[in-house]
Design a protein around this motif. Sequence first.
Motif, short mmCIF file in Angstrom:
data_model
loop_
_atom_site.label_atom_id
_atom_site.label_comp_id
_atom_site.label_asym_id
_atom_site.label_seq_id
_atom_site.Cartn_x
_atom_site.Cartn_y
_atom_site.Cartn_z
N GLY A 26 46.64 32.46 68.15
CA GLY A 26 46.61 33.82 67.64
C GLY A 26 47.54 33.99 66.45
O GLY A 26 47.20 34.64 65.46
N TRP A 27 48.71 33.38 66.54
CA TRP A 27 49.67 33.46 65.44
C TRP A 27 49.12 32.75 64.20
O TRP A 27 49.19 33.28 63.10
CB TRP A 27 51.01 32.85 65.85
N GLY A 30 46.31 34.75 62.51
CA GLY A 30 46.72 35.94 61.78
C GLY A 30 47.82 35.72 60.77
O GLY A 30 48.20 36.64 60.05
N ILE A 33 46.80 36.35 56.93
CA ILE A 33 46.02 37.55 56.65
C ILE A 33 46.99 38.66 56.26
O ILE A 33 47.78 39.12 57.09
CB ILE A 33 45.20 37.98 57.88
N LEU A 35 48.22 42.05 56.03
CA LEU A 35 47.86 43.31 56.69
C LEU A 35 49.07 44.23 56.74
O LEU A 35 50.21 43.81 56.54
CB LEU A 35 47.38 43.05 58.13
N GLU A 40 49.29 44.32 61.99
CA GLU A 40 49.43 42.87 62.15
C GLU A 40 49.84 42.51 63.58
O GLU A 40 49.30 41.58 64.17
CB GLU A 40 50.45 42.33 61.15
N LEU A 43 46.86 43.03 65.84
CA LEU A 43 45.88 41.98 65.63
C LEU A 43 46.33 40.68 66.30
O LEU A 43 45.53 40.01 66.96
CB LEU A 43 45.64 41.74 64.14
N THR A 44 47.59 40.35 66.15
CA THR A 44 48.11 39.13 66.78
C THR A 44 47.99 39.22 68.31
O THR A 44 47.60 38.25 68.96
CB THR A 44 49.59 38.89 66.38
N LEU A 47 44.25 38.79 69.14
CA LEU A 47 43.85 37.40 68.96
C LEU A 47 44.43 36.50 70.06
O LEU A 47 43.76 35.60 70.56
CB LEU A 47 44.26 36.88 67.58
#
Length: 94
Positions: A26-27, A30, A33, A35, A40, A43-44, A47
């Motif tokens: 996940g890290w 993202g 990207i 953001l 962010e 999102l992390t 993910l």
Amino acid sequence: MSEAFLALWASTVRTIVPIVVGSVLGWFAGANIPLDPEFEGKLTALLTLLFTTAYYVAVRLFETYISPKLGWLLGYAKSPDSYSAEKPNKHIAQ
């Protein structure tokens, strides 16, 4: 070591390894990207959840249908059913 401790250790390892793998994936997903900082983090987290779930399910399917040896991808070769099946829990009152 007691059987109860070994079963607890195996289940703990098989829980933590997918979380670590999912977090790292996940890290990485993202990391590049650009953001908003607030988004962010969300999102992390999302993910991480998705990668952790996908990794665990995939390894369990491989372990079940291809080879039990693939359980090592979860950090411990024994699947939950092999260290808990047919062993009544002595700590639960019936």
